[in-house]
Design an enzyme around this catalytic site. Structure first.
Site, PDB file in Angstrom:
ATOM      1  N   GLY A 190     -22.467  27.012  16.553  1.00  0.00           N
ATOM      2  CA  GLY A 190     -21.828  28.196  17.129  1.00  0.00           C
ATOM      3  C   GLY A 190     -21.160  27.836  18.431  1.00  0.00           C
ATOM      4  O   GLY A 190     -21.260  26.701  18.908  1.00  0.00           O
ATOM      5  N   ASP A 210     -18.105  21.392  11.175  1.00  0.00           N
ATOM      6  CA  ASP A 210     -17.921  22.449  12.181  1.00  0.00           C
ATOM      7  C   ASP A 210     -16.701  22.173  13.059  1.00  0.00           C
ATOM      8  O   ASP A 210     -16.318  23.025  13.861  1.00  0.00           O
ATOM      9  CB  ASP A 210     -19.179  22.594  13.056  1.00  0.00           C
ATOM     10  CG  ASP A 210     -19.628  21.277  13.652  1.00  0.00           C
ATOM     11  OD1 ASP A 210     -19.993  20.377  12.885  1.00  0.00           O
ATOM     12  OD2 ASP A 210     -19.595  21.131  14.880  1.00  0.00           O
TER      13      ASP A 210
END
Ligand code: AMP
Ligand code: MG
Length: 487
Positions: A90, A252
């Protein structure tokens, strides 16, 4: 042209809700000041470049002020890092401040990297240092100028905020912009946490906003995945053709838009080396220069796995099968152009492979070789470049083959050849040592070198008066710089 308070917000990602991101306010930097701004990136937002010099600019992008319409959010995602799955990543230090749209109706994310701690910071401090912020800024803008799709960078804001890495450094923020900050890892997160409803919402969001033409297809999600495969094949072909090594191709760090994204210990090749590893913590060379090609496919298959709730496995496999042939076609097309060829022959692939083999371990500068090759006729150019090679007999044989191929390609004047080749072969690239020089000056408070380098790299194909020092091979100290992957 807009002033800063005239930006128009439309925060579509924020509206997806709390399952996708968390509201977090930026943590201001001490004494924020403009290090460098990109007029070209400001133009994407219709911003008047003059506003970069105003104090409010550094306050906004240094975390002190916020537009009333901004909705700063830290996004949640996960991803495969060096082949292993990390269940939760994140935005640990970046915030999506909001989405703005310009007069042409294009939406751009405002993403502030280095904006402080978030629920996804894990062991990190939420900060970015000046060094890595400058590198990201320069790389995004330089790649774009080379015609390689990339996230863009509006500015770097420096500060007095101390940040501890291997030693004490200063905090900085880079304002990054792109049509989306959604990564492969966003899809993986909702797939592995078994949240099909949110995953469907995310897929709809990406389809509607970024691949609307796929709606017309019988299977829109499959069409979208195919498009993502195609864009990545094209992107990686460009990296390989221009010698760009990303360094951390974790899922990611892979954009759903097929743009270069999340810059770490990246490097452009100086001497050609197919096995070059720019990330010195990549001990096995997973992300070495030549491995970027199969890793691109590996990453797409990780995304495909996450899309199995929407698309049949057979269809996904078939779409994945497009990657390699598309990559090869794109790469060969670029390399033909770099060699000055306007036509295609079956043996061209072999011509390129033989050249790269001769360059390997010869200490030939990858960028300057192609630039010099276009300086004059094929015969004169190869005669001049010959001395750079170790295997002279091998090079002579290649040169004969090349000259014959150029002759079959058509009748062109030296002038035409030069114009055509210089338009695809840059004179200036972001060499690590150039970035290093600019960073050293910036760390001591002098931002002029970062600005000059950015300026030079914004026109990489155009010879610029008085800028010879940016078009040189690196000095010995600059050849094998270890770029810290801490950032
Ligand atoms: P990266 O290697 O920059 O792609 O980052 C991998 C993950 O670590 C992402 O979730 C980042 O947000 C997070 N991260 C990297 N550096 C920091 C930091 N200094 N503070 C908080 N999170 C970080
Ligand atoms: Mg990342």
């Amino acid at each position: 042209m807009k002033a800063l308070d005239e930006l128009t917000f439309d925060n579509r990602f924020a509206r997806l809700g709390d399952a996708f991101s968390t509201h977090v306010l930026p943590e201001p930097l001490d004494a924020p000041r403009l290090v460098v701004a990109s007029d070209a990136a400001m133009a994407l937002l219709d911003l008047d470049p003059a506003v970069a010099e105003t104090p409010v600019f550094a306050e906004l992008f240094g975390g002190h002020k916020l537009w009333a319409e901004a909705e700063p959010r830290a996004m949640v995602y996960s991803g495969h890092q060096f082949g292993g799955y990390t269940p939760q990543l994140g935005d640990g230090r970046g915030l999506l401040l909001g989405e703005v749209y310009n007069a042409a109706g294009e939406h751009w994310d405002l993403h502030l990297k280095g904006a402080g701690m978030t629920p996804y910071s894990r062991m990190g401090d939420g900060r970015a240092v000046l060094r890595s912020s400058i590198r990201e800024f320069l790389a995004s803008e330089a790649l774009h100028a080379l015609g390689i799709p990339s996230s863009r960078a509006l500015c770097v804001i420096g500060s007095d905020t101390p940040v501890w890495r291997e030693k004490q450094e200063r905090g900085a923020m880079v304002l990054r912009t792109a049509h989306s900050h959604i990564r492969f890892g966003h899809f993986e997160y909702f797939y592995y946490t078994k949240k099909p409803e949110q995953q469907a919402l995310l897929a709809e969001h990406v389809l509607n906003l970024h691949y609307p033409e796929c709606r017309e297809q019988p299977e829109p999600y499959l069409a979208m995945f195919r498009e993502i495969v195609e864009r990545n094949a094209e992107l990686i072909a460009k990296w390989q053709a221009y010698g760009f090594c990303h360094g951390v191709m974790n899922t990611d760090n892979m954009s759903i838009l097929g743009i270069t994204f999340d810059f770490g210990p990246f490097a452009f090749l100086d001497d050609f080396d197919a096995h070059f590893i720019c990330n010195h913590s990549d001990h096995e060379g997973r992300y070495s220069f030549s491995n970027q090609v199969p890793i691109g496919q590996w990453n797409l298959s990780a995304l495909a796995q996450a899309l199995t709730p929407f698309i049949s496995v057979d269809a996904l496999k078939e779409a994945l099968g497009l990657y390699l042939p598309l990559y090869q076609a794109n790469y060969l097309d670029l390399m033909r152009r770099r060699l000055g060829l306007t036509t295609a022959e079956d043996d061209d692939q072999h011509l390129v492979e033989r050249l790269l083999k001769l360059m390997q371990n010869s200490g030939v500068d990858y960028t300057l070789f192609f630039r010099r090759l276009g300086d004059e006729s094929a015969a004169l150019a190869v005669a001049r470049l010959r001395d750079d090679f170790v295997d002279l007999a091998g090079f002579d044989a290649w040169a004969e083959q090349y000259k014959a191929r150029v002759a079959r390609d058509g009748e062109y004047s030296e002038e035409q050849r030069r114009a055509r080749m210089h338009a695809v072969n840059p004179l200036y690239i972001l060499r690590n040592y150039l970035a290093q020089n600019a960073i050293a000056a910036a760390e001591s408070g002098d931002y002029s070198e970062v600005r000059r380098l950015h300026e030079v790299l914004s026109k990489p194909f155009e010879e610029q008066a008085g800028m010879e020092q940016y078009a040189q091979r690196p000095p010995d100290w600059g050849k094998h710089l270890e770029i810290s992957c801490s950032s």
